[in-house]
Each structure stands twice: as structure tokens, then as C-alpha cells.
Scaffold this motif. Sequence first.
Motif, PDB file in Angstrom:
ATOM      1  N   ASP A 251      17.483  27.788  41.985  1.00 30.76           N
ATOM      2  CA  ASP A 251      17.576  28.361  43.585  1.00 30.76           C
ATOM      3  C   ASP A 251      18.452  27.769  44.247  1.00 30.76           C
ATOM      4  OD1 ASP A 251      15.030  30.621  43.504  1.00 30.76           O
ATOM      5  OD2 ASP A 251      14.372  28.897  42.749  1.00 30.76           O
ATOM      6  N   GLN A 252      18.427  26.479  44.382  1.00 32.52           N
ATOM      7  CA  GLN A 252      19.012  25.712  45.392  1.00 32.52           C
ATOM      8  C   GLN A 252      20.740  25.812  44.706  1.00 32.52           C
ATOM      9  OE1 GLN A 252      17.441  21.475  45.684  1.00 32.52           O
ATOM     10  NE2 GLN A 252      15.610  22.560  46.389  1.00 32.52           N
ATOM     11  N   LEU A 253      20.912  25.840  43.546  1.00 28.41           N
ATOM     12  CA  LEU A 253      22.237  26.093  43.064  1.00 28.41           C
ATOM     13  C   LEU A 253      22.760  27.178  43.468  1.00 28.41           C
ATOM     14  CD1 LEU A 253      24.502  25.108  41.370  1.00 28.41           C
ATOM     15  CD2 LEU A 253      23.570  25.636  39.335  1.00 28.41           C
ATOM     16  N   ALA A 254      21.759  28.293  43.110  1.00 26.77           N
ATOM     17  CA  ALA A 254      22.173  29.776  43.469  1.00 26.77           C
ATOM     18  C   ALA A 254      22.522  29.737  45.137  1.00 26.77           C
ATOM     19  CB  ALA A 254      20.935  30.583  43.480  1.00 26.77           C
ATOM     20  N   THR A 255      22.089  28.702  45.813  1.00 25.91           N
ATOM     21  CA  THR A 255      22.501  29.055  47.330  1.00 25.91           C
ATOM     22  C   THR A 255      23.961  28.524  47.208  1.00 25.91           C
ATOM     23  OG1 THR A 255      20.267  28.255  48.081  1.00 25.91           O
ATOM     24  CG2 THR A 255      21.915  27.769  49.467  1.00 25.91           C
ATOM     25  N   VAL A 256      24.296  27.219  46.668  1.00 22.51           N
ATOM     26  CA  VAL A 256      25.598  27.086  46.744  1.00 22.51           C
ATOM     27  C   VAL A 256      26.787  27.810  46.059  1.00 22.51           C
ATOM     28  CG1 VAL A 256      27.288  25.178  46.099  1.00 22.51           C
ATOM     29  CG2 VAL A 256      24.776  24.692  46.654  1.00 22.51           C
ATOM     30  N   ILE A 257      26.245  28.506  45.148  1.00 16.19           N
ATOM     31  CA  ILE A 257      27.159  29.554  44.128  1.00 16.19           C
ATOM     32  C   ILE A 257      27.245  30.640  45.091  1.00 16.19           C
ATOM     33  CG2 ILE A 257      27.674  30.704  42.235  1.00 16.19           C
ATOM     34  CD1 ILE A 257      27.769  27.922  41.449  1.00 16.19           C
ATOM     35  N   GLY A 258      26.272  31.295  45.772  1.00 12.66           N
ATOM     36  CA  GLY A 258      26.183  32.273  46.254  1.00 12.66           C
ATOM     37  C   GLY A 258      27.142  32.158  47.779  1.00 12.66           C
ATOM     38  N   HIS A 259      27.112  30.798  48.235  1.00 16.12           N
ATOM     39  CA  HIS A 259      27.884  30.697  49.448  1.00 16.12           C
ATOM     40  C   HIS A 259      29.392  30.625  49.161  1.00 16.12           C
ATOM     41  CE1 HIS A 259      28.755  28.280  53.080  1.00 16.12           C
ATOM     42  NE2 HIS A 259      29.741  27.830  52.177  1.00 16.12           N
ATOM     43  N   GLU A 260      29.647  30.091  47.915  1.00 19.62           N
ATOM     44  CA  GLU A 260      31.168  29.937  47.509  1.00 19.62           C
ATOM     45  C   GLU A 260      31.662  31.397  47.248  1.00 19.62           C
ATOM     46  OE1 GLU A 260      32.795  27.390  48.216  1.00 19.62           O
ATOM     47  OE2 GLU A 260      31.038  26.265  48.733  1.00 19.62           O
ATOM     48  N   ILE A 261      30.841  32.034  46.419  1.00 15.64           N
ATOM     49  CA  ILE A 261      31.366  33.349  46.225  1.00 15.64           C
ATOM     50  C   ILE A 261      31.504  34.280  47.627  1.00 15.64           C
ATOM     51  CG2 ILE A 261      30.686  35.750  45.068  1.00 15.64           C
ATOM     52  CD1 ILE A 261      29.348  34.058  42.915  1.00 15.64           C
ATOM     53  N   ALA A 262      30.697  33.953  48.499  1.00 17.94           N
ATOM     54  CA  ALA A 262      30.803  34.743  49.763  1.00 17.94           C
ATOM     55  C   ALA A 262      32.218  34.373  50.463  1.00 17.94           C
ATOM     56  CB  ALA A 262      29.620  34.392  50.768  1.00 17.94           C
ATOM     57  N   HIS A 263      32.498  33.167  50.508  1.00 14.36           N
ATOM     58  CA  HIS A 263      33.896  32.828  50.940  1.00 14.36           C
ATOM     59  C   HIS A 263      34.910  33.684  50.368  1.00 14.36           C
ATOM     60  CE1 HIS A 263      33.175  29.597  53.488  1.00 14.36           C
ATOM     61  NE2 HIS A 263      32.650  28.704  52.520  1.00 14.36           N
ATOM     62  N   VAL A 264      34.884  34.128  49.036  1.00 10.67           N
ATOM     63  CA  VAL A 264      36.072  34.951  48.374  1.00 10.67           C
ATOM     64  C   VAL A 264      35.710  36.395  48.701  1.00 10.67           C
ATOM     65  CG1 VAL A 264      36.515  35.857  46.065  1.00 10.67           C
ATOM     66  CG2 VAL A 264      36.146  33.517  46.194  1.00 10.67           C
ATOM     67  N   LEU A 265      34.501  36.861  48.725  1.00  8.28           N
ATOM     68  CA  LEU A 265      34.145  38.410  49.242  1.00  8.28           C
ATOM     69  C   LEU A 265      34.595  38.478  50.618  1.00  8.28           C
ATOM     70  CD1 LEU A 265      30.842  38.772  47.440  1.00  8.28           C
ATOM     71  CD2 LEU A 265      33.035  39.455  46.464  1.00  8.28           C
TER      72      LEU A 265
ATOM     73  N   THR B  94      32.765  29.116  61.857  1.00  7.88           N
ATOM     74  CA  THR B  94      32.577  30.453  61.821  1.00  7.88           C
ATOM     75  C   THR B  94      32.517  31.020  60.192  1.00  7.88           C
ATOM     76  OG1 THR B  94      33.494  30.692  63.922  1.00  7.88           O
ATOM     77  CG2 THR B  94      33.192  32.675  62.488  1.00  7.88           C
ATOM     78  N   GLN B  95      33.440  30.583  59.588  1.00  2.00           N
ATOM     79  CA  GLN B  95      33.346  30.838  58.008  1.00  2.00           C
ATOM     80  C   GLN B  95      32.551  30.512  57.285  1.00  2.00           C
ATOM     81  OE1 GLN B  95      37.284  29.523  57.599  1.00  2.00           O
ATOM     82  NE2 GLN B  95      38.431  31.634  57.602  1.00  2.00           N
ATOM     83  N   GLU B  96      31.901  29.065  57.766  1.00  2.00           N
ATOM     84  CA  GLU B  96      30.795  28.574  57.094  1.00  2.00           C
ATOM     85  C   GLU B  96      29.647  29.332  56.973  1.00  2.00           C
ATOM     86  OE1 GLU B  96      30.306  26.170  54.773  1.00  2.00           O
ATOM     87  OE2 GLU B  96      32.644  26.007  54.457  1.00  2.00           O
ATOM     88  N   SER B  97      29.237  29.660  58.550  1.00  2.00           N
ATOM     89  CA  SER B  97      27.943  30.335  58.926  1.00  2.00           C
ATOM     90  C   SER B  97      28.013  31.693  58.265  1.00  2.00           C
ATOM     91  CB  SER B  97      28.094  30.546  60.503  1.00  2.00           C
ATOM     92  OG  SER B  97      27.903  29.191  60.964  1.00  2.00           O
ATOM     93  N   GLU B  98      29.216  32.469  58.129  1.00  2.00           N
ATOM     94  CA  GLU B  98      29.411  33.563  57.804  1.00  2.00           C
ATOM     95  C   GLU B  98      28.783  33.679  55.994  1.00  2.00           C
ATOM     96  OE1 GLU B  98      32.362  37.142  58.854  1.00  2.00           O
ATOM     97  OE2 GLU B  98      33.148  35.802  57.763  1.00  2.00           O
ATOM     98  N   ALA B  99      29.582  32.632  55.321  1.00  2.00           N
ATOM     99  CA  ALA B  99      29.201  32.389  54.048  1.00  2.00           C
ATOM    100  C   ALA B  99      27.872  32.099  53.795  1.00  2.00           C
ATOM    101  CB  ALA B  99      30.307  31.304  53.375  1.00  2.00           C
ATOM    102  N   ASP B 100      27.125  31.301  54.640  1.00  2.00           N
ATOM    103  CA  ASP B 100      25.707  31.191  54.513  1.00  2.00           C
ATOM    104  C   ASP B 100      24.978  32.795  54.518  1.00  2.00           C
ATOM    105  OD1 ASP B 100      25.883  28.407  54.216  1.00  2.00           O
ATOM    106  OD2 ASP B 100      25.437  28.156  56.299  1.00  2.00           O
TER     107      ASP B 100
END
Length: 265
Positions: free
Chosen positions: A119-133, A189-195
Amino acid sequence: MLTRMKTNSLILCSALITACASSPTGRNQLILFSDVQMSQLGTQSFEQMKKQEKISTDELTNAYVQCVTKSITSHVPPQPEFTDWEVVVFDSDQVNAFALPGGKIGVYTGLLKVAKTPDQLATVIGHEIAHVLADHSNERMSQSQLANTGLQITSVAIGASDYAQYQNVTMAALGLGVQYGVILPYGRTQESEADIVGLELMAKSGFDPYQSIELWKNMSKASGGSQPPELLSTHPSHSTRISELTAKANALPAYNAKRPVCSAP
């Protein structure tokens, strides 16, 4: 000379008007580069990294990272410029991960010492993919090109055929290091949005969004509290990030009960 200045001003205004976009959270963005250009840039940078970084050959580690990543990408809408997400595990003590336009994801083995559960790894992966999306790389590069190089790059960004001529400039603006392709920090702003977007992705994928809070507690411990004041940093402070993630997790509907089965090495 005056006529040329007026013409250039009109071109710039036209570029800005046609480059307006909205992020997944409804924030206004300046987007000057096409999906094709960003995808090419991300792919080229990723290939460079694979040549210069040590790639992990540990089968269990690779299977684990692939499992978590595929669980998330299976809930990502189809992208216009690529069909598959490529995931590479880099054998390094860096506590880091990234995603690039073109569907390229890199995870450093050092991250697994801090992201201790799927779940914690998924947090990071989801966050990084969100930057792309959310087109954050495109947004950052567009802002940099507009501020630093003016109309010449802007004309390339909106469709001129000699984009390759400016590849080094655009690489630098994207924040990719020449030697290792290291990505410079995104803005707060981008970091919070990716979160926010990343949390929604991991929840849809069946991971526990509340584990994102535990991840950032681990991050705080790993940094030993040695983080600059929030106003001097491009990233939200750990305490702010934990507070915002808690609020977002509380607001999410019940996450997908069908949990992925990914075994940590």
C-alpha cells in the motif's frame, strides 16, 4: 522592425490562448508541447537512464514492483501516445521513484526500505503516475521555455517541424540531468495535486489510502527531521502532506475491496 515585433506579439498571444488547459483538479495550466513531443522526450530520457543506472536483476523485487504498478495502471485510462507502461527497478540506495511522459516508470530499491508495504509503495507509484496524467512535466517545461527562450521555442512547441534542433534545451527545461536524467523537484502545487490524484488511483486499485499517511511518517523518520522550512522548499512539509492526505482519505468513498495480492521480497 516594429511590424515584426507586432507579429511576434500576436504569435505569442495566439500560442498562449491555444495553450490553456485544466489539470485534473480544475487548475489552469499552460501547456505548449504536444503529447507526441512529451512522449518522445520521456522515452529518450528513460533509455538514457537505463544505460547509465544499474538495473536490478532480483526476480522477487522486480515481480513485487511490477505487481503493485500494474494494479494501478490497470485503472488508468488509455493514453493517446502509448499503450503500455514500462517499469524498471534501479539498484540504488536512493529513496526515490519517478514517472515520465510516454509511460516510463522507474523505482529505486532504496525506496522499498521506506515504503514498507504494498500500500505504501502504491502511494508513491500512484503519485508519480499522477504527475504524468496531470501533464506536470509539460506544464513545467512550458513555463520554463516561455520565460527563458521566448517565441523561438514557443513556435516549436506549437508544431514547427524542427523540434529536434531544440532537444537539449527542452531536456534541460524538463529538469532531466544530462548524466543521470535526474528530475528536478516539482512545485508545491503540483506535488499536492499529484498526492490527491495518486490517492484516488491507489484507492480505485484496491490499496488502502490511509497507508499514504504511514508512508509519509516513514519519510519523515528517514529524513531525520532534516527538512527545510516549508516556505523555502518546493515540496509541502511532511506535516502538511500528512494533514492533507488524511483529509483526502477521509473524503474518499470506500476503496476497492478487491485488494491486489503483491508480496514484498
